[in-house]
Design an enzyme around this catalytic site. Sequence first.
Site, PDB file in Angstrom:
ATOM      1  N   ASP A  69      31.565 -20.052   1.447  1.00 41.44           N
ATOM      2  CA  ASP A  69      30.261 -19.510   1.851  1.00 41.44           C
ATOM      3  C   ASP A  69      30.413 -18.225   2.657  1.00 41.44           C
ATOM      4  O   ASP A  69      31.503 -17.907   3.150  1.00 41.44           O
ATOM      5  CB  ASP A  69      29.545 -20.585   2.693  1.00 41.44           C
ATOM      6  CG  ASP A  69      28.038 -20.557   2.487  1.00 41.44           C
ATOM      7  OD1 ASP A  69      27.495 -19.487   2.152  1.00 41.44           O
ATOM      8  OD2 ASP A  69      27.396 -21.614   2.682  1.00 41.44           O
TER       9      ASP A  69
ATOM     10  N   ASP B 136      19.697 -20.959  -2.339  1.00 34.34           N
ATOM     11  CA  ASP B 136      19.436 -22.136  -1.496  1.00 34.34           C
ATOM     12  C   ASP B 136      18.100 -22.752  -1.858  1.00 34.34           C
ATOM     13  O   ASP B 136      17.707 -23.759  -1.268  1.00 34.34           O
ATOM     14  CB  ASP B 136      19.427 -21.736  -0.015  1.00 34.34           C
ATOM     15  CG  ASP B 136      20.830 -21.707   0.559  1.00 34.34           C
ATOM     16  OD1 ASP B 136      21.759 -22.180  -0.121  1.00 34.34           O
ATOM     17  OD2 ASP B 136      20.997 -21.204   1.684  1.00 34.34           O
TER      18      ASP B 136
HETATM   19  C1  GLA Z   1      24.432 -21.821   3.253  1.00 33.82           C
HETATM   20  C2  GLA Z   1      24.568 -22.338   1.849  1.00 33.82           C
HETATM   21  C3  GLA Z   1      24.080 -23.753   1.777  1.00 33.82           C
HETATM   22  C4  GLA Z   1      24.851 -24.615   2.739  1.00 33.82           C
HETATM   23  C5  GLA Z   1      24.753 -24.039   4.135  1.00 33.82           C
HETATM   24  C6  GLA Z   1      25.661 -24.769   5.098  1.00 33.82           C
HETATM   25  O1  GLA Z   1      23.102 -21.674   3.608  1.00 33.82           O
HETATM   26  O2  GLA Z   1      23.889 -21.518   0.957  1.00 33.82           O
HETATM   27  O3  GLA Z   1      24.190 -24.245   0.474  1.00 33.82           O
HETATM   28  O4  GLA Z   1      26.191 -24.688   2.325  1.00 33.82           O
HETATM   29  O5  GLA Z   1      25.110 -22.669   4.169  1.00 33.82           O
HETATM   30  O6  GLA Z   1      25.586 -24.253   6.371  1.00 33.82           O
END
Ligand code: GLA
Length: 707
Positions: A445, A509
């Site tokens: 990420d 997301d």
């Molecule tokens: C980001 C990612 C999510 C999740 C969060 C965890 O927002 O896009 O899918 O993994 O971080 O903190």
Amino acid sequence: MMNEKQVIALSGQHSQLLIKVGEAPEICYWGKPVSGDVSQFINALSRPVPYGRLDKDVPMTLSPELARGLFSSPGLEGHRDGKDWAPAFAVIDIDQCADNGLALTAEDTVAGLRLVTELNLDQHDVVKVRHTLINTKAGVYQVNRFANTLPLPERANELMTYYGRWVHEFQTVRQALPQGGYQQENRRGRTSHEHYPALVAGTTHFGEQQGEVWGFHFAWSGNHRLRVDVKADGRRFMQAEAIYLPGEIALAEGESLSTPWLYASYSADGLNGMSHHFHQHVRHSILTNEMKAKTRPIHLNTWEGIYFDHDPAYIEQMASQAAEMGVERFIIDDGWFKGRNGDKAALGDWFLDESKYPNGLAPIIEHVNKLGMEFGLWFEPEMINKDSDLYRSHPEWLLAVEGYEQPTGRNQYALDLSNHDAFEFVLARLDHFLSHYNIAYIKWDMNREIVQPGHQGKASGHQQVELYYQLVDKLRAKHPLVEIESCAAGGGRIDFEVLKRTHRFWASDNNDALERQQIQRGMSYFFPPEVMGSHIGASHCHSTRRRHSINFRGLTALFGHMGIELDPVRECDEEKQGFEKYIQLHKSLRELLHTGKTLRLPADDPAHLIHAVVADDQSQAVVMVAQLAMPTNSLSGTLRLVGLNPDANYQISLVDQPNNFFEGIVSCQPAWCYEGIHLSGEWCDSVGLAMPIMDAESAILIKLEQI
Ligand code: GLA
């Protein structure tokens, strides 16, 4: 120097480039393949010289030069202590490579610079081009700009460009290409949600199935500028470049700099044709070898199920339930490492949180593996919270410019990867986990944008991106079989350069099926479905608060690399049966979906979005019709299925529909929905089938099998 002009043809299956190389290389033609004596025919394109401008014709070369009188954004801008700022390169060597490519070497002996241009057209009609600059003279050459330039014909007068933001990625917008041109700049330090680095130019009213289009994808995961210029003489070109911060690119004698690759494709068959070229290129030339043959396992990702609330016994229960539903890979998302109880602390402390996991990670992984699933783990390697042991012991590892404050993003900062010790520390921590545990997959990420990319006071934005690539490369060299998903707060880092070293993208997301329909459509222009992470979320969507039926969520997730993103333990039986059903459906169609040709089909009702995948040999296809909003009219016209074999007959059946599809607000649906129908491919394309009546925010799935 090449005095004689030479015409070189690079030919693909559906496109061709004709390049005239004299002193400088000029692409004279990029379109449908032509045969015959092109080196003679090319004289048909010799341009007139109008009055009131320079007295000779100035070609639009692959790297436009001010010194030659091309009044465009130059391909290179730089200087050596204020001098050598107007280079003009002359080609000294042409190397025609075996892979339908060219490497041209050009030199400017006054400025002491060499320019190598690599240009290639692959068998799937994807062009890739990049330049390399070498400083051949004493003294540092400061590069301010260094761009890739490809010409467009004058009939390319419309654009499709992208915009977006967090939870709203890959939004497309159509616009006329205005006199003066179009420009977009991304300065967010990663590929960005705001400007996915791609655009399409085309002829008037180009569409999914019609019109000529020229699509461009700039493979760079940092700041970029894309432009399409329309000059006063009507000529136009596309230019793509990494944006360098002041002073950051300084080449000592003998040093070199390469531009990122610019990928491009021409299609005479509209956007569907273009997408097919890019999808094939991704499948054959971008994805790594290990991944090509492997079936993409169904995921369960814990994030929206439990967030930071980790209890190993409960997680094992989640895993057991996931396995029962047919999940094949179980991923523990954020929250597993020391002190990570929320999004304010602990990034950088890549050690297991023993207060949450007193028995370690191994028992959970064993449990997951015993259930027949692979195990995956989340990391955010390039990031650091000030509230972390790492920051407390190494405040100097923060990416910043000394003497200035910078805003946090999701309460966090970035690590200075140019700091060797910081780089090695993160690499060692990742390596530790991959070496000690049976981890098949990591979700990598990157949740904040880069505000002050500084290393020892100097700008290092470009280097930060290069070092991110190196970090992934080094980890992959040690663990070549571990798959990596690229995520950046959803779809903030999605590009071909990332995909060369990873396997999958978290597209957004936003798990809201209605939003996902558009996001996934935008992404589908350049990426095949198998690299697009697409999960069924809970019925009450976390990012929009909308509620959707399992039918709409299931079919929307079906067309990607599918997974589920929720806590199965807490779901009711009806939902669980739904997850199981769509997982089974995906498995039964997975090979077709992940190898076939993606087509975005025409819709009579603007509230429809129709998406199809047709097998390479046209023997089968699946089609999803999504009703995004209320039907515009009480009847929705016909569904025309393009891309089939016109001479073949197909059995067409409705495979999935919403619960109330046959009774709700209809007296009856079209007959084929009840009993199926046999039709020829030609009929499907030219005439079609009566479209059923559907509720807003629902979808149907249709299967076609050649008889
Ligand atoms: C980001 C990612 C999510 C999740 C969060 C965890 O927002 O896009 O899918 O993994 O971080 O903190």
